[in-house]
Design a protein around this motif. Structure first.
Motif, mmCIF file in Angstrom:
data_model
loop_
_atom_site.group_PDB
_atom_site.id
_atom_site.type_symbol
_atom_site.label_atom_id
_atom_site.label_comp_id
_atom_site.label_asym_id
_atom_site.label_seq_id
_atom_site.Cartn_x
_atom_site.Cartn_y
_atom_site.Cartn_z
ATOM 1 N N LEU A 80 0.618 -0.927 0.141
ATOM 2 C CA LEU A 80 -0.012 -0.260 0.280
ATOM 3 C C LEU A 80 0.720 1.148 -0.419
ATOM 4 O O LEU A 80 1.473 1.319 0.853
ATOM 5 C CB LEU A 80 -0.379 -0.418 1.553
ATOM 6 C CG LEU A 80 -2.463 0.650 1.374
ATOM 7 C CD1 LEU A 80 -3.166 0.332 0.385
ATOM 8 C CD2 LEU A 80 -3.155 0.954 2.882
ATOM 9 N N GLY A 128 -2.832 0.687 -4.227
ATOM 10 C CA GLY A 128 -2.556 -0.576 -3.665
ATOM 11 C C GLY A 128 -2.684 -1.769 -4.308
ATOM 12 O O GLY A 128 -2.613 -1.890 -5.386
ATOM 13 N N LEU A 166 -8.462 2.001 -2.530
ATOM 14 C CA LEU A 166 -7.027 1.984 -3.052
ATOM 15 C C LEU A 166 -7.298 0.131 -2.667
ATOM 16 O O LEU A 166 -6.951 -0.609 -3.703
ATOM 17 C CB LEU A 166 -6.250 1.643 -1.312
ATOM 18 C CG LEU A 166 -6.630 3.258 -1.262
ATOM 19 C CD1 LEU A 166 -5.177 3.700 0.207
ATOM 20 C CD2 LEU A 166 -5.571 3.990 -2.643
ATOM 21 N N GLU A 167 -7.968 -1.296 -2.268
ATOM 22 C CA GLU A 167 -7.701 -2.431 -2.530
ATOM 23 C C GLU A 167 -8.577 -2.772 -3.704
ATOM 24 O O GLU A 167 -8.613 -3.861 -3.745
ATOM 25 C CB GLU A 167 -8.372 -2.963 -1.062
ATOM 26 C CG GLU A 167 -7.765 -2.592 0.505
ATOM 27 C CD GLU A 167 -8.288 -3.109 1.677
ATOM 28 O OE1 GLU A 167 -9.378 -3.907 1.689
ATOM 29 O OE2 GLU A 167 -7.319 -2.846 2.333
#
Length: 421
Positions: A242, A249, A293-294
């Protein structure tokens, strides 16, 4: 005459005694300067040690702030070391996950491998040990004979990520940070992924990476038969990172074998890895930012400039029967059969002699499949191949040969090319 004698005596005194006094004075000054230098060097060493301790404390604080991985594994023991935190899964005799931070200090650090493999004193049930990986016998002549079990002691958090801190680097050699990896996987494929993240931080010196590394553990895994603690052998490993500075990410999942496929083919989203492992990564992130981000799975921002043109090979499932992608091309080298290979033309070259070279899916100098059109055959194309075909998805048919380790195909005319959508 009297004055001359007095002058002579005075000259002797000046020449014989004054330099000695001067010399003594200079020696004292030099000794004092050297003492001050030694004191400054000690002060610098003390300050460097203080700064390192503060950096290590900051890393642990930041890891906890963003949140350690959470999951339904209540029996795992969480051990906090100087620059990494891990959850030890006793059932498998290795960490379920190891979390650390990759900082710009890695670019300037110069501490070498310590190779001081040892059990982790923080694991209350006892970590894996040397005898889980190999045996050592001392021969009559004093030499050591090693009896390996076929696996490397593969680092989860890589030692090279800590080459700026003697303490952190040494602690990376705890057996709690080891997992049995196939030798070529550990030394080549897995090492390439570790290098990828270090290179990313080297290019982005304004950021730091939160990194989690894990073996994919589940019931039914085989074990290292001769290991004293029956260490489990994972079939897959994962590493995720991250970058909060640039809002990125990514996760990678790789099989425990030598992988000649490009690294980016193993990239997935952190969300996908969470579904695979049952773990929740970075749970303390603000929910909106975490979701953003994930969900990312594009590996391109993480790749070096030379690989920015590269694309994923066409999925085998999308190809017609009897068609193959560029990763499969190597399997047909030297068969003498006419084979159809599909991919995207990511780089081209028109040589000084008029020959055209097309690289599919991976650009030079990392090409995995090259199409050659020699100068006397270019006239058989109704377009300039090096210009018209760049960026297009094509399928080419012909015999595949090996050219300096790369699967290659020479074609004579435009009929050998189909455009693939």
């Amino acid at each position: 005459m009297r004055y001359l004698c007095l002058w002579g005596l005075a000259s002797i005194w000046l020449l014989g005694f004054v330099p000695t006094a001067w010399s003594q004075d200079l020696n004292q000054q030099l000794a004092l300067a050297l003492l001050e230098e030694a004191q400054l060097q000690q002060q610098m060493a003390d300050k460097a040690e203080e700064i390192e301790k503060l950096k290590l404390a900051q890393i642990i604080q930041d890891l906890k702030a963003i949140g350690l991985p959470k999951g339904p594994y209540n029996d795992d023991f969480v051990a906090e070391h100087a620059a990494m935190i891990l959850a030890y899964a006793e059932e498998y005799e290795q960490a379920r996950w190891v979390m650390h931070m990759l900082t710009p200090d890695v670019s300037t650090g110069n501490i070498s491998r310590t190779n001081d493999f040892r059990p982790d004193p923080l694991i209350p049930t006892g970590s894996a040990v040397q005898e889980d990986y190999f045996l050592v016998e001392t021969l009559p002549d004093g030499k050591l004979q090693y009896d390996g079990f076929g696996f490397d002691r593969g680092h989860l958090a890589p030692s090279a990520d800590f080459r700026w801190s003697q303490l952190a680097l040494s602690e990376s050699y705890f057996y709690s940070n080891m997992s049995p990896q196939r030798p070529r996987f550990n030394r080549e494929s897995w090492a390439a992924l570790e290098d990828l993240f270090r290179a990313y931080v080297d290019r982005h010196s304004d950021t730091k990476l939160y990194v989690v590394t894990l073996p994919i553990l589940h019931e039914g895994l085989p074990v290292v038969d001769r290991s004293v603690n029956k260490v489990a052998i994972p079939a897959y490993y994962a590493k995720l990172a991250l970058d909060l500075t640039h809002q990125r990410g990514i996760a990678f999942v790789m099989p425990n074998r030598y992988c000649d496929e490009p690294l980016y083919t193993f990239a997935i989203s952190i969300d996908s890895l969470e579904k695979l492992t049952g773990l929740d990564f970075f749970p303390n992130l603000e929910s909106g930012l975490q979701a953003k981000l994930e969900a990312m799975s594009d590996p391109k921002p993480w790749l070096p400039d030379a690989q920015q043109q590269d694309v994923r090979p066409v999925s085998v499932e999308l190809l017609p029967r009897g068609y193959f992608n560029t990763l499969q091309a190597k399997n047909h080298v030297g068969t003498g059969k006419s084979i159809t290979i599909c991919g995207t033309v990511v780089s081209t070259k028109l040589s000084g002699k008029g020959n055209v070279f097309l690289n599919l899916d991976r650009a030079f100098p990392n090409q995995i499949f090259t199409v050659s059109i020699f100068a006397d055959k270019v006239i058989n194309f109704p377009y300039a191949p090096h210009e018209y075909l760049k960026g297009k998805q094509i399928c080419v048919t012909g015999k595949i040969t090996d050219f300096q380790g790369t699967a290659s195909m020479a074609i004579d005319n435009a009929k050998a090319i189909q455009f693939f959508d």
